[in-house]
Design an enzyme around this catalytic site. Structure first.
Site, mmCIF file in Angstrom:
data_model
loop_
_atom_site.group_PDB
_atom_site.id
_atom_site.type_symbol
_atom_site.label_atom_id
_atom_site.label_comp_id
_atom_site.label_asym_id
_atom_site.label_seq_id
_atom_site.Cartn_x
_atom_site.Cartn_y
_atom_site.Cartn_z
ATOM 1 N N LYS A 85 0.842 -1.195 0.000
ATOM 2 C CA LYS A 85 0.000 0.000 0.000
ATOM 3 C C LYS A 85 0.879 1.247 0.000
ATOM 4 O O LYS A 85 1.929 1.265 0.618
ATOM 5 C CB LYS A 85 -0.898 0.013 1.234
ATOM 6 C CG LYS A 85 -1.826 1.206 1.296
ATOM 7 C CD LYS A 85 -2.709 1.147 2.529
ATOM 8 C CE LYS A 85 -3.612 2.383 2.567
ATOM 9 N NZ LYS A 85 -4.434 2.397 3.773
ATOM 10 N N SER B 269 -2.375 4.381 -2.994
ATOM 11 C CA SER B 269 -2.833 5.154 -1.843
ATOM 12 C C SER B 269 -1.854 6.270 -1.545
ATOM 13 O O SER B 269 -0.650 6.086 -1.652
ATOM 14 C CB SER B 269 -2.950 4.244 -0.614
ATOM 15 O OG SER B 269 -3.273 4.989 0.545
ATOM 16 N N HIS C 146 -2.348 7.641 1.472
ATOM 17 C CA HIS C 146 -2.633 7.607 2.907
ATOM 18 C C HIS C 146 -3.483 8.794 3.338
ATOM 19 O O HIS C 146 -3.259 9.395 4.384
ATOM 20 C CB HIS C 146 -1.334 7.525 3.709
ATOM 21 C CG HIS C 146 -0.466 6.386 3.306
ATOM 22 N ND1 HIS C 146 -0.822 5.070 3.513
ATOM 23 C CD2 HIS C 146 0.724 6.354 2.661
ATOM 24 C CE1 HIS C 146 0.125 4.276 3.026
ATOM 25 N NE2 HIS C 146 1.065 5.028 2.506
ATOM 26 N N ARG D 72 -2.470 12.649 4.404
ATOM 27 C CA ARG D 72 -2.251 13.163 5.757
ATOM 28 C C ARG D 72 -0.763 13.453 6.010
ATOM 29 O O ARG D 72 -0.426 14.336 6.771
ATOM 30 C CB ARG D 72 -2.765 12.165 6.794
ATOM 31 C CG ARG D 72 -4.269 12.079 6.837
ATOM 32 C CD ARG D 72 -4.741 11.144 7.931
ATOM 33 N NE ARG D 72 -4.214 9.794 7.813
ATOM 34 C CZ ARG D 72 -4.749 8.836 7.069
ATOM 35 N NH1 ARG D 72 -5.831 9.088 6.360
ATOM 36 N NH2 ARG D 72 -4.225 7.635 7.033
ATOM 37 N N GLY E 90 -8.737 5.572 -1.457
ATOM 38 C CA GLY E 90 -8.751 7.000 -1.182
ATOM 39 C C GLY E 90 -9.465 7.814 -2.239
ATOM 40 O O GLY E 90 -9.396 7.527 -3.423
ATOM 41 N N GLY E 91 -10.169 8.815 -1.769
ATOM 42 C CA GLY E 91 -10.825 9.760 -2.658
ATOM 43 C C GLY E 91 -12.159 9.316 -3.199
ATOM 44 O O GLY E 91 -12.768 10.030 -3.994
ATOM 45 N N VAL E 92 -12.645 8.168 -2.790
ATOM 46 C CA VAL E 92 -13.930 7.677 -3.296
ATOM 47 C C VAL E 92 -15.043 8.239 -2.429
ATOM 48 O O VAL E 92 -15.114 7.965 -1.233
ATOM 49 C CB VAL E 92 -13.967 6.132 -3.314
ATOM 50 C CG1 VAL E 92 -15.344 5.635 -3.718
ATOM 51 C CG2 VAL E 92 -12.902 5.593 -4.251
ATOM 52 N N ARG E 93 -15.887 9.067 -3.043
ATOM 53 C CA ARG E 93 -16.994 9.679 -2.324
ATOM 54 C C ARG E 93 -18.338 9.414 -2.997
ATOM 55 O O ARG E 93 -19.385 9.591 -2.398
ATOM 56 C CB ARG E 93 -16.807 11.201 -2.219
ATOM 57 C CG ARG E 93 -15.516 11.627 -1.531
ATOM 58 C CD ARG E 93 -15.516 11.263 -0.046
ATOM 59 N NE ARG E 93 -14.298 11.713 0.616
ATOM 60 C CZ ARG E 93 -13.197 10.975 0.744
ATOM 61 N NH1 ARG E 93 -13.146 9.753 0.271
ATOM 62 N NH2 ARG E 93 -12.144 11.462 1.360
ATOM 63 N N ARG F 42 -13.368 6.790 4.268
ATOM 64 C CA ARG F 42 -14.012 7.888 4.996
ATOM 65 C C ARG F 42 -15.535 7.869 4.943
ATOM 66 O O ARG F 42 -16.171 8.083 5.977
ATOM 67 C CB ARG F 42 -13.467 9.228 4.523
ATOM 68 C CG ARG F 42 -12.053 9.458 5.019
ATOM 69 C CD ARG F 42 -11.537 10.800 4.637
ATOM 70 N NE ARG F 42 -10.130 10.876 5.027
ATOM 71 C CZ ARG F 42 -9.294 11.787 4.588
ATOM 72 N NH1 ARG F 42 -9.714 12.717 3.757
ATOM 73 N NH2 ARG F 42 -8.046 11.787 4.981
#
Length: 159
Positions: free
Chosen positions: A20, A42, A44, A47, A76-79, A99
Site C-alpha cells: 500500500k 494510496s 494515505h 495526511r 482514497g478519494g472515493v466519495r 471515509r
C-alpha cells in the site's frame, strides 16, 4: 516499508502481501519484483504530505506499470459511485472505501454504513446504465475523459 520488508514478510507467512502507498510506476515495478501479490494505490489520505497526487491521478500509471501481473486497487478519494466507475475505467481491480463508511458509522452506526454503501451502489449502477454498460467487463477507459488526457482534435462541423 521498503521492498526488503516484502521479502521478509514472505518468510513468515503464506498470505498474499499487498503493498500500500504506491503512486508511481517505479514503485509498482519494485513491489512486483519484491514479490507483492497486489498493489494498493494510496496516498494515505494525504495526511503525511499535502502535495501528493490524488490517488485517481496516480492509478492509471500504476496499472500500466503492473501490466496485469498483479491486481491494482484504489484506496482514497472515493466519495460517489461515479468515483468507483472512474477507478474501474482506469484499470483498478477493486476499490477501498474508507471515509464515507467511517463517517456514516460515527453518525448513524450500522444503519449509516448500510445507507452509504447503498447510495454508492445506486450511484454506480446509474453511472453504468448512463454509460451503456451492463457488466463490469464493459467498463473501459473509453468511457471517461480525465484532465490529463490530451485534447482530441474534432473535425469542424460542415455548414
Amino acid at each position: 516499508m521498503c521492498m526488503q520488508d516484502v521479502k521478509w514478510l514472505q518468510t513468515i507467512t503464506t498470505m498474499p502481501i499487498l503493498v500500500k502507498g504506491v503512486i508511481t510506476a517505479e514503485d509498482t515495478r519494485l513491489a512486483i519484483q519484491a514479490g507483492a501479490a497486489g498493489i494498493i494505490v494510496s496516498n494515505h489520505g494525504a495526511r503525511q504530505l499535502d502535495y501528493v497526487p490524488a490517488t485517481i491521478s496516480a492509478l492509471e500509471e500504476v496499472v500500466k506499470a503492473a501490466q496485469g501481473r498483479v491486481p491494482v486497487f484504489l484506496d482514497g478519494g472515493v466519495r460517489r459511485g461515479t468515483d468507483v466507475f472512474k477507478a474501474l475505467a482506469l484499470g483498478a481491480s477493486g476499490i477501498f472505501i474508507g471515509r464515507p463508511v467511517v463517517f456514516s458509522l460515527a453518525a448513524e452506526g450500522e444503519a449509516g454504513v448500510r445507507n452509504v454503501l447503498k447510495m454508492l451502489r445506486d450511484e454506480f449502477e446509474l453511472t453504468m446504465a448512463l454509460s451503456g454498460c451492463t457488466s463490469l467487463r464493459e467498463i473501459t477507459r473509453d468511457h471517461i475523459v480525465t484532465e490529463w488526457d490530451a485534447p482530441k482534435a474534432r473535425p469542424a462541423p460542415r455548414l
